[in-house]
Scaffold this active site. Structure first.
Site, PDB file in Angstrom:
ATOM      1  N   CYS A 130       0.817  -1.224   0.000  1.00  0.00           N
ATOM      2  CA  CYS A 130       0.000   0.000   0.000  1.00  0.00           C
ATOM      3  C   CYS A 130       0.853   1.278   0.000  1.00  0.00           C
ATOM      4  CB  CYS A 130      -0.927   0.012   1.206  1.00  0.00           C
ATOM      5  SG  CYS A 130      -1.923   1.524   1.252  1.00  0.00           S
ATOM      6  N   GLU A 142      -6.998   7.593   7.166  1.00  0.00           N
ATOM      7  CA  GLU A 142      -6.589   8.531   6.119  1.00  0.00           C
ATOM      8  C   GLU A 142      -5.104   8.894   6.294  1.00  0.00           C
ATOM      9  OE1 GLU A 142      -7.902   9.439   3.290  1.00  0.00           O
ATOM     10  OE2 GLU A 142      -9.719   8.316   3.674  1.00  0.00           O
TER      11      GLU A 142
HETATM   12  N1  LIG Z   1      -7.497   7.872   1.079  1.00  0.00           N
HETATM   13  C1  LIG Z   1      -6.942   6.723   1.747  1.00  0.00           C
HETATM   14  C2  LIG Z   1      -6.671   5.650   0.706  1.00  0.00           C
HETATM   15  C3  LIG Z   1      -6.202   4.344   1.346  1.00  0.00           C
HETATM   16  C4  LIG Z   1      -6.362   3.152   0.387  1.00  0.00           C
HETATM   17  O1  LIG Z   1      -6.875   3.287  -0.724  1.00  0.00           O
HETATM   18  N2  LIG Z   1      -5.891   1.999   0.852  1.00  0.00           N
HETATM   19  C5  LIG Z   1      -6.048   0.789   0.044  1.00  0.00           C
HETATM   20  C6  LIG Z   1      -4.766  -0.017  -0.017  1.00  0.00           C
HETATM   21  S1  LIG Z   1      -3.453   0.887  -0.780  1.00  0.00           S
HETATM   22  C7  LIG Z   1      -7.074  -0.123   0.703  1.00  0.00           C
HETATM   23  O2  LIG Z   1      -7.034  -0.330   1.897  1.00  0.00           O
HETATM   24  N3  LIG Z   1      -7.951  -0.693  -0.085  1.00  0.00           N
HETATM   25  C8  LIG Z   1      -8.888  -1.661   0.401  1.00  0.00           C
HETATM   26  C9  LIG Z   1     -10.207  -1.541  -0.271  1.00  0.00           C
HETATM   27  O3  LIG Z   1     -10.452  -0.537  -0.970  1.00  0.00           O
HETATM   28  O4  LIG Z   1     -11.028  -2.440  -0.090  1.00  0.00           O
HETATM   29  C10 LIG Z   1      -5.674   7.136   2.500  1.00  0.00           C
HETATM   30  O5  LIG Z   1      -5.026   8.107   2.087  1.00  0.00           O
HETATM   31  O6  LIG Z   1      -5.360   6.525   3.533  1.00  0.00           O
END
Ligand SMILES: N[C@@H](CCC(=O)N[C@@H](CS)C(=O)NCC(=O)O)C(=O)O
Length: 222
Positions: free
Chosen positions: A10, A62
């Site tokens: 990630c 976040e």
């Molecule tokens: N806006 C969030 C984005 C975080 C994000 O997209 N994380 C992804 C992994 S890189 C996630 O956990 N995805 C799981 C899902 O969407 O089910 C941040 O900045 O923390």
């Protein structure tokens, strides 16, 4: 001890890890499988996403907020003191997040037309960044939260170059030199495990996307 709930690939997790390293804040990483998210994680994470920062029973989510929190609880600041410049830095952190979203769209695009549209959008983003980056870091001599936000973006660019000879920011001198500095910085290097390049290569190749095809053709041609 603060706990950072993570996934090995990630890019948003990397931001928190970079800031913690820059500010010498010890973190325990708790890695989860996003394809099989544990119940405790789904209960704790409002968006079902990593990273989370677990602090004394509280849950922060976040990555931009987590990065600012880590900055706030430690000595010095990775944001400028002047309110206008501070707001400007936050805006560029948002831009880095939008760039990561485009990168996700690039590696997920299933046909050449959609891949090409995102590729051109990304090139335009990097051209815009090239006009404002001061060097050696985003805003000059001091490493900032904007640097931490962009480092994972550039890590993808490195992988795209190696695996598919895909160059999105090559001719941009200021971005290129910024990328080199970030790649060499200890906090950035240590934000991922040594097996990260292999894991990312495997993830991209198995995506069944247009980029997966390019990666396969590049490997066969080598
Ligand atoms: N806006 C969030 C984005 C975080 C994000 O997209 N994380 C992804 C992994 S890189 C996630 O956990 N995805 C799981 C899902 O969407 O089910 C941040 O900045 O923390």
């Amino acid at each position: 001890m603060l706990k950072l709930v993570s996934h090995p690939l990630c890019p948003y997790v990397q931001r928190a890890a970079i800031v913690a390293a820059e500010k010498s804040i010890p973190l325990e990483r708790v890695t989860i499988d996003l394809a099989n998210r544990p119940d405790w994680f789904l209960r704790a994470s409002p968006n079902g996403k990593v990273p989370l920062l677990l602090v004394d029973g509280a849950v922060l989510f976040e990555s931009a907020v987590i990065a600012e929190y880590l900055d706030d609880i430690s000595e010095g600041s990775l944001l400028p003191a002047d309110p206008l410049r501070r707001a400007g830095h936050r805006a560029w952190i948002e831009f880095a997040s939008a760039t990561l979203a485009d990168i996700g769209a690039l590696y997920s695009a299933v046909d050449e037309a959609s891949f090409e549209a995102v590729r051109l959008a990304l090139i335009a983003r990097f051209q815009r960044v090239d006009r404002i980056v001061a060097g050696p870091w985003f805003s000059g001599g001091t490493f900032s939260l904007v640097d931490a936000a962009f480092a994972p973006v550039f890590r993808y660019l490195d992988a795209f170059e190696t695996l598919a000879a895909l160059r999105l920011a090559d001719a941009l001198t200021r971005v290129s030199s910024w990328r080199c500095g970030l790649r060499a910085r200890q906090s950035v290097r240590q934000a991922v495990a040594p097996e990260f390049p292999a894991l990312l290569a495997d993830f991209l190749a198995r995506r069944n996307s247009y980029l997966s095809g390019l990666i396969g053709r590049t490997a066969r041609a080598a």
